[in-house]
Design a protein around this motif. Structure first.
Motif, PDB file in Angstrom:
ATOM      1  N   PHE A 114      -6.775   1.361  22.644  1.00 48.55           N
ATOM      2  CA  PHE A 114      -7.458   1.771  23.863  1.00 48.55           C
ATOM      3  C   PHE A 114      -8.880   1.217  23.931  1.00 48.55           C
ATOM      4  O   PHE A 114      -9.330   0.763  24.997  1.00 48.55           O
ATOM      5  N   ASP A 115      -9.588   1.240  22.823  1.00 47.39           N
ATOM      6  CA  ASP A 115     -10.946   0.692  22.828  1.00 47.39           C
ATOM      7  C   ASP A 115     -10.926  -0.827  22.995  1.00 47.39           C
ATOM      8  O   ASP A 115     -11.837  -1.406  23.604  1.00 47.39           O
ATOM      9  N   TYR A 165      -6.227   5.651  19.243  1.00 47.52           N
ATOM     10  CA  TYR A 165      -7.542   6.238  19.458  1.00 47.52           C
ATOM     11  C   TYR A 165      -8.556   5.832  18.394  1.00 47.52           C
ATOM     12  O   TYR A 165      -9.721   6.229  18.493  1.00 47.52           O
ATOM     13  N   ASN A 166      -8.160   5.085  17.398  1.00 50.94           N
ATOM     14  CA  ASN A 166      -9.078   4.727  16.321  1.00 50.94           C
ATOM     15  C   ASN A 166     -10.258   3.927  16.886  1.00 50.94           C
ATOM     16  O   ASN A 166     -10.069   2.954  17.614  1.00 50.94           O
ATOM     17  N   PRO A 167     -11.510   4.311  16.582  1.00 49.23           N
ATOM     18  CA  PRO A 167     -12.663   3.616  17.169  1.00 49.23           C
ATOM     19  C   PRO A 167     -12.884   2.210  16.625  1.00 49.23           C
ATOM     20  O   PRO A 167     -13.618   1.430  17.244  1.00 49.23           O
ATOM     21  N   GLU A 168     -12.265   1.843  15.517  1.00 47.10           N
ATOM     22  CA  GLU A 168     -12.490   0.528  14.929  1.00 47.10           C
ATOM     23  C   GLU A 168     -11.428  -0.481  15.352  1.00 47.10           C
ATOM     24  O   GLU A 168     -11.765  -1.610  15.722  1.00 47.10           O
ATOM     25  N   ILE A 200      -9.379  15.436  26.361  1.00 48.05           N
ATOM     26  CA  ILE A 200      -8.778  14.459  27.273  1.00 48.05           C
ATOM     27  C   ILE A 200      -7.800  13.570  26.515  1.00 48.05           C
ATOM     28  O   ILE A 200      -6.710  13.249  27.022  1.00 48.05           O
ATOM     29  N   ALA A 201      -8.167  13.180  25.296  1.00 54.81           N
ATOM     30  CA  ALA A 201      -7.266  12.371  24.483  1.00 54.81           C
ATOM     31  C   ALA A 201      -5.988  13.127  24.161  1.00 54.81           C
ATOM     32  O   ALA A 201      -4.885  12.558  24.175  1.00 54.81           O
ATOM     33  N   VAL A 202      -6.095  14.416  23.890  1.00 58.44           N
ATOM     34  CA  VAL A 202      -4.907  15.228  23.609  1.00 58.44           C
ATOM     35  C   VAL A 202      -4.014  15.316  24.840  1.00 58.44           C
ATOM     36  O   VAL A 202      -2.783  15.222  24.748  1.00 58.44           O
ATOM     37  N   THR A 262     -16.719   1.430  25.066  1.00 58.79           N
ATOM     38  CA  THR A 262     -15.695   2.081  24.258  1.00 58.79           C
ATOM     39  C   THR A 262     -16.012   3.565  24.089  1.00 58.79           C
ATOM     40  O   THR A 262     -17.147   4.006  24.328  1.00 58.79           O
ATOM     41  N   LEU A 263     -15.020   4.319  23.682  1.00 62.79           N
ATOM     42  CA  LEU A 263     -15.147   5.769  23.562  1.00 62.79           C
ATOM     43  C   LEU A 263     -14.785   6.223  22.152  1.00 62.79           C
ATOM     44  O   LEU A 263     -13.976   5.594  21.471  1.00 62.79           O
ATOM     45  N   GLN A 264     -15.399   7.307  21.754  1.00 64.93           N
ATOM     46  CA  GLN A 264     -15.022   7.998  20.519  1.00 64.93           C
ATOM     47  C   GLN A 264     -13.992   9.065  20.900  1.00 64.93           C
ATOM     48  O   GLN A 264     -14.320  10.229  21.088  1.00 64.93           O
ATOM     49  N   TRP A 265     -12.756   8.658  21.001  1.00 64.40           N
ATOM     50  CA  TRP A 265     -11.737   9.502  21.621  1.00 64.40           C
ATOM     51  C   TRP A 265     -11.603  10.854  20.935  1.00 64.40           C
ATOM     52  O   TRP A 265     -11.735  11.896  21.582  1.00 64.40           O
ATOM     53  N   LEU A 266     -11.322  10.840  19.654  1.00 64.83           N
ATOM     54  CA  LEU A 266     -11.115  12.078  18.905  1.00 64.83           C
ATOM     55  C   LEU A 266     -12.325  12.511  18.112  1.00 64.83           C
ATOM     56  O   LEU A 266     -12.314  13.581  17.509  1.00 64.83           O
ATOM     57  N   GLN A 267     -13.361  11.694  18.103  1.00 64.44           N
ATOM     58  CA  GLN A 267     -14.556  12.002  17.331  1.00 64.44           C
ATOM     59  C   GLN A 267     -15.662  12.601  18.184  1.00 64.44           C
ATOM     60  O   GLN A 267     -16.759  12.847  17.698  1.00 64.44           O
TER      61      GLN A 267
END
Length: 316
Positions: free
Chosen positions: A158-159, A151-154, A181-183, A169-174
């Motif tokens: 997934f991104d 889930y890391n945005p960098e 949804i990520a959980v 791209t998504l900021q999954w946990l941010q």
């Protein structure tokens, strides 16, 4: 008359030689076997009472108590009033129900779909069962740390996939919109192996003649699943539905690890069990934690009773 009595007495069957009194050795052997069986049962009952019933009784008592300066005081409904007036109380219930709904859409449907696909394979079925069940055998924290990397945005996987197919791209946990949804995605991957194997066992118990008759009638795979598979596995589906709802409403590990503490952005992943954890271990308010846990228990019991009543009505 005397002749008749003599005749009757001679025709009556005598004692069965097989019904002899039990020998002392047989009695001692049976007594030892029963003692061993009761010994194993007593051990199981002690473990169940110590680790299941005692905590529930203790939680019920503590929900009406408050500790202050090492002393315990009865405070009545004070703990319930405190958690009711907590601003996080409503948000925690909302997040818990939202997680349960998403988990039903993914964690309940996806394992059944995977089981249907595996059931169509004629070869390598054992290998595929191992692959599907492998995430269940991994430590939950290790799996969640792996998903943190995904889930890391960098540099997350997934991104990278979304960018490769031309999607944003998504900021999954941010982000508060996607954190839950990520959980759910991580929880589904971690826990779907057990449900998939249960579904697969139920599917393999369906008579093949039913599928052959459906194929003769020209039914495709979707119609076979709808008219044959689902009716034949209705009992397993209903049982796992109830178990899944009860389990998902007690979610704690996934948001706690993924969101570095369980709250998430704007309390978007704060659940009821995490709120219990906060009261108990962050605020040292064991009375409020017990009261909140008791409320969750009552909600789950009420749901189980209503679900059982609906199931009985449907079977009639």
């Amino acid at each position: 008359m005397a002749a008749i009595e003599v005749l009757v007495s001679t025709t009556e069957p005598g004692p069965d030689p097989r019904r002899t009194p039990r020998r002392q050795g047989d009695f001692v052997r049976e007594l030892r076997r029963n003692i061993s069986a009761y010994g194993f049962m007593v051990g199981a009952l002690l473990c169940f009472g110590l680790f299941s019933w005692y905590p529930m009784v203790r939680e019920f008592i503590m929900s009406f108590q408050k500790q202050k300066l090492g002393r315990t005081h009865w405070v009545g409904m004070h703990n319930f009033n405190q958690i009711w007036n907590d601003p996080s109380f409503g948000q925690a219930w909302k997040n818990t129900l939202y997680f349960t709904l998403l988990a039903l859409l993914l964690g309940y449907v996806v394992p059944f779909f995977v089981a249907v696909v595996l059931n169509e394979f004629r070869h390598a079925r054992a290998y595929l069962r191992v692959v599907v069940y492998l995430p269940v055998m991994l430590p939950p924290v290790a799996s969640l740390v792996l998903f943190q990397y995904f889930y890391n945005p960098e540099y997350g996987l997934f991104d990278h996939i979304l960018h490769a197919v031309g999607l944003p791209t998504l900021q999954w946990l941010q982000s508060a919109n996607t954190s839950m949804i990520a959980v759910v995605i991580a929880s589904t991957w971690m826990n779907m192996g057990g449900a998939t194997l249960i579904y697969l066992a139920a599917l393999q118990g369906i008579p093949g003649e039913l599928y052959e008759a459906a194929e003769i009638d020209g039914a495709g795979i979707l119609r076979r699943v709808w008219h044959v598979t689902i009716p034949q596995t209705r009992l397993i589906l209903s049982m796992l539905l109830m178990l899944q709802i009860v389990a998902t409403m007690q979610v704690f590990v996934e948001p706690f690890v993924l969101t570095n503490g369980g709250q998430g952005v704007d309390n978007s992943t704060t659940t009821i069990v995490y709120l219990v954890y906060q009261y108990a271990f962050n605020f040292s308010n064991y009375g409020a934690a017990s009261a909140l846990g008791l409320l969750l228990l009552l909600v789950l019991v009420a749901f189980a009773l209503v679900y059982r009543w609906i199931s009985r009505r449907a079977e009639q």
